[in-house]
Design a protein around this motif. Sequence first.
Motif, PDB file in Angstrom:
ATOM      1  N   TYR A   1     -13.068   3.548  17.356  1.00  0.00           N
ATOM      2  CA  TYR A   1     -11.942   4.085  16.403  1.00  0.00           C
ATOM      3  C   TYR A   1     -10.439   3.716  17.120  1.00  0.00           C
ATOM      4  N   LEU A   2      -9.893   2.667  16.279  1.00  0.00           N
ATOM      5  CA  LEU A   2      -8.513   2.222  16.620  1.00  0.00           C
ATOM      6  C   LEU A   2      -7.550   2.872  15.804  1.00  0.00           C
ATOM      7  N   PHE A   3      -6.488   3.394  16.387  1.00  0.00           N
ATOM      8  CA  PHE A   3      -5.525   4.043  15.552  1.00  0.00           C
ATOM      9  C   PHE A   3      -4.312   2.856  15.664  1.00  0.00           C
ATOM     10  N   ASP A   4      -3.897   2.942  14.319  1.00  0.00           N
ATOM     11  CA  ASP A   4      -2.722   2.003  13.947  1.00  0.00           C
ATOM     12  C   ASP A   4      -1.470   2.893  13.721  1.00  0.00           C
ATOM     13  N   ASP A   5      -0.465   3.232  14.579  1.00  0.00           N
ATOM     14  CA  ASP A   5       0.410   3.808  14.470  1.00  0.00           C
ATOM     15  C   ASP A   5       1.632   3.516  13.547  1.00  0.00           C
ATOM     16  N   ALA A   6       1.543   2.115  13.159  1.00  0.00           N
ATOM     17  CA  ALA A   6       2.567   1.745  12.081  1.00  0.00           C
ATOM     18  C   ALA A   6       2.010   2.261  10.693  1.00  0.00           C
ATOM     19  N   THR A   7       0.820   2.374  10.284  1.00  0.00           N
ATOM     20  CA  THR A   7       0.228   3.127   9.005  1.00  0.00           C
ATOM     21  C   THR A   7      -0.275   4.087   9.330  1.00  0.00           C
ATOM     22  N   THR A   8      -0.309   4.797  10.697  1.00  0.00           N
ATOM     23  CA  THR A   8      -0.942   5.994  10.691  1.00  0.00           C
ATOM     24  C   THR A   8      -2.428   6.442  10.180  1.00  0.00           C
ATOM     25  N   GLN A   9      -3.035   5.226  10.512  1.00  0.00           N
ATOM     26  CA  GLN A   9      -4.562   5.221  10.067  1.00  0.00           C
ATOM     27  C   GLN A   9      -5.537   4.924  11.086  1.00  0.00           C
ATOM     28  N   ILE A  10      -6.549   5.174  11.110  1.00  0.00           N
ATOM     29  CA  ILE A  10      -7.469   5.036  12.174  1.00  0.00           C
ATOM     30  C   ILE A  10      -8.438   4.018  11.572  1.00  0.00           C
ATOM     31  N   ASN A  11      -8.678   2.866  12.280  1.00  0.00           N
ATOM     32  CA  ASN A  11      -9.735   1.818  11.792  1.00  0.00           C
ATOM     33  C   ASN A  11     -11.087   2.123  12.370  1.00  0.00           C
ATOM     34  N   LYS A  12     -12.295   2.466  11.560  1.00  0.00           N
ATOM     35  CA  LYS A  12     -13.482   3.027  12.275  1.00  0.00           C
ATOM     36  C   LYS A  12     -14.288   1.553  12.182  1.00  0.00           C
ATOM     37  N   ILE A  13     -14.756   1.236  13.267  1.00  0.00           N
ATOM     38  CA  ILE A  13     -15.330   0.092  13.437  1.00  0.00           C
ATOM     39  C   ILE A  13     -16.713   0.387  14.190  1.00  0.00           C
ATOM     40  N   ASN A  14     -17.912  -0.502  13.349  1.00  0.00           N
ATOM     41  CA  ASN A  14     -19.242  -0.238  13.629  1.00  0.00           C
ATOM     42  C   ASN A  14     -19.537  -1.361  14.537  1.00  0.00           C
ATOM     43  N   LEU A  15     -19.783  -0.780  15.739  1.00  0.00           N
ATOM     44  CA  LEU A  15     -19.883  -1.810  16.913  1.00  0.00           C
ATOM     45  C   LEU A  15     -21.442  -2.448  16.664  1.00  0.00           C
ATOM     46  N   ASP A  16     -22.457  -1.870  16.247  1.00  0.00           N
ATOM     47  CA  ASP A  16     -23.715  -2.338  16.034  1.00  0.00           C
ATOM     48  C   ASP A  16     -23.668  -3.533  14.982  1.00  0.00           C
ATOM     49  N   GLU A  17     -22.803  -3.210  13.922  1.00  0.00           N
ATOM     50  CA  GLU A  17     -22.846  -4.384  12.682  1.00  0.00           C
ATOM     51  C   GLU A  17     -21.559  -5.355  13.050  1.00  0.00           C
ATOM     52  N   LEU A  18     -20.611  -4.758  13.984  1.00  0.00           N
ATOM     53  CA  LEU A  18     -19.612  -5.598  14.169  1.00  0.00           C
ATOM     54  C   LEU A  18     -18.601  -5.705  12.687  1.00  0.00           C
ATOM     55  N   ILE A  19     -18.304  -4.765  12.203  1.00  0.00           N
ATOM     56  CA  ILE A  19     -17.729  -4.665  10.794  1.00  0.00           C
ATOM     57  C   ILE A  19     -16.692  -3.407  10.982  1.00  0.00           C
ATOM     58  N   LEU A  20     -15.643  -3.742  10.212  1.00  0.00           N
ATOM     59  CA  LEU A  20     -14.532  -2.559   9.857  1.00  0.00           C
ATOM     60  C   LEU A  20     -15.322  -1.873   8.849  1.00  0.00           C
ATOM     61  N   GLU A  21     -15.580  -0.617   9.342  1.00  0.00           N
ATOM     62  CA  GLU A  21     -16.400   0.422   8.134  1.00  0.00           C
ATOM     63  C   GLU A  21     -15.679   1.154   7.412  1.00  0.00           C
ATOM     64  N   GLU A  22     -14.541   1.474   7.874  1.00  0.00           N
ATOM     65  CA  GLU A  22     -13.530   2.542   6.887  1.00  0.00           C
ATOM     66  C   GLU A  22     -12.199   2.364   7.693  1.00  0.00           C
ATOM     67  N   GLN A  23     -11.257   2.793   6.825  1.00  0.00           N
ATOM     68  CA  GLN A  23      -9.982   2.998   7.226  1.00  0.00           C
ATOM     69  C   GLN A  23      -9.562   4.642   7.138  1.00  0.00           C
ATOM     70  N   ILE A  24      -9.226   5.427   7.843  1.00  0.00           N
ATOM     71  CA  ILE A  24      -9.121   6.665   7.677  1.00  0.00           C
ATOM     72  C   ILE A  24      -7.456   7.063   7.836  1.00  0.00           C
TER      73      ILE A  24
ATOM     74  N   VAL B   1     -16.976 -10.966  17.568  1.00  0.00           N
ATOM     75  CA  VAL B   1     -15.666 -10.860  16.556  1.00  0.00           C
ATOM     76  C   VAL B   1     -16.111  -9.835  15.523  1.00  0.00           C
ATOM     77  N   VAL B   2     -15.226  -9.031  15.384  1.00  0.00           N
ATOM     78  CA  VAL B   2     -15.409  -7.964  14.166  1.00  0.00           C
ATOM     79  C   VAL B   2     -14.982  -8.463  12.888  1.00  0.00           C
ATOM     80  N   ASP B   3     -15.658  -8.183  11.759  1.00  0.00           N
ATOM     81  CA  ASP B   3     -15.347  -8.701  10.382  1.00  0.00           C
ATOM     82  C   ASP B   3     -14.549  -7.620   9.825  1.00  0.00           C
ATOM     83  N   PRO B   4     -13.277  -7.896   9.474  1.00  0.00           N
ATOM     84  CA  PRO B   4     -12.689  -6.948   8.681  1.00  0.00           C
ATOM     85  C   PRO B   4     -12.651  -6.979   7.224  1.00  0.00           C
ATOM     86  N   GLY B   5     -13.422  -7.675   6.757  1.00  0.00           N
ATOM     87  CA  GLY B   5     -13.496  -7.794   5.341  1.00  0.00           C
ATOM     88  C   GLY B   5     -12.401  -8.095   4.791  1.00  0.00           C
ATOM     89  N   GLU B   6     -11.582  -7.337   3.766  1.00  0.00           N
ATOM     90  CA  GLU B   6     -10.483  -7.702   3.204  1.00  0.00           C
ATOM     91  C   GLU B   6      -9.472  -6.959   3.674  1.00  0.00           C
TER      92      GLU B   6
END
Length: 385
Positions: free
Chosen positions: A70-93, A43-48
């Motif tokens: 990289y998961l695109f959210d068309d509701a907010t037009t941002q990409i969730n960049k997820i680190n698969l090695d650390e299983l964390i949400l690294e950045e929202q672009i 399970v990925v940790d999305p933080g806050e």
Amino acid sequence: MKKILFPTLIAALAFSCGGENESTDSQPKNILENFSFTVDTLVVDPGEEIINLSRGVRGSSLNETKTHFYLFDDATTQINKINLDELILEEQIPFEKEGPNGVGANFISTSRYLPGEEFLFSSFQSSGIFNKQGEKVLDLTLKPEELDIEGLGENAQFNITNSMRITPDKKQVYSLPGDFMEGTTQLAKIDLESKSGKVLPIPAMEIVGDYRILLQSDQSMSIYIEEISFQELGGKFYISGATTNSIYRFEPGQDSLQLFEFDFSLVPNQKEIPIQRKVSSMEEFEAEMEKARTQIGFEKLLFDEQTKRFYRFGRIYEPKGDDPEAPSKAQVFLFAFDENLNFLGETEIPELENTPSNAFFKDGKLWSYVNVDDELGFAVMDFKF
């Protein structure tokens, strides 16, 4: 034996199952004859932050090394960049919807990672490549009146960006334009500078259109579509369809396609029972859809970089019965090929009730999407032979 239902798998389990083909001195060995697997859920940790899973992970892609998802959210037009090695949400672009750097305000059909952390966005209105700062670095909008594509059908020109793929030098694009009702029967090759090109026939995919169902009545309009996959794997392009085991392969820049056809023993090589493609009631629509779904269907190709093997899942859905809202269940099959698409083996996997969702290989294991209490998770399968 307990069934596994994707995408709601949570527990770690271990199973084995045997293929039905027996190896003899005159028969190639079925490498899946003693196939088994273990599976764990991560399970990925999305933080806050929040990762929107309302549409699953349809708009997702991977970087070259499979370290980031990289998961695109068309509701907010941002990409969730997820680190698969650390299983964390690294950045929202973030990206803009409208304006000169807009990715599109309406339905975005394609959102894909490109090398160098650039992104391809495509919709019916516009297409382009954007950098991580949200700037459009290359406009790929292809207007029918500006194109000179030899052999392109009149109806297909309005769907010219469907499943768009770009060559590494960004000078040419390929796409799968098609008629709304007939489906895709051509591969378009387009030179971006001259806006000219041609289409290459892919007749083995015509059967995909034979299982497209249109409901049109005074009350509603619905369409059922069997998918065509256009993939780039290991520097080559592959075209496959859900209704057939046939696969096309070609290299960027080339005009010739190589067709691979296979003779499976566990399932038919393609759908065989014809359906009524135009209906006028919801009852007819559901009946014809059931007729299509309860025949063999094939998923996209999966490539394991460690073993240099391709895999492909197949499924035959069980009839819905009296409860149309009941979860879909299917017989699940697995087929294996070497890196040159020579057929290596097949098996049924009775422990699975559905094929893995949005699957990919990473570090020799098969990862697939699962929703774990509205958090992004992955079922990780370790194949044994």
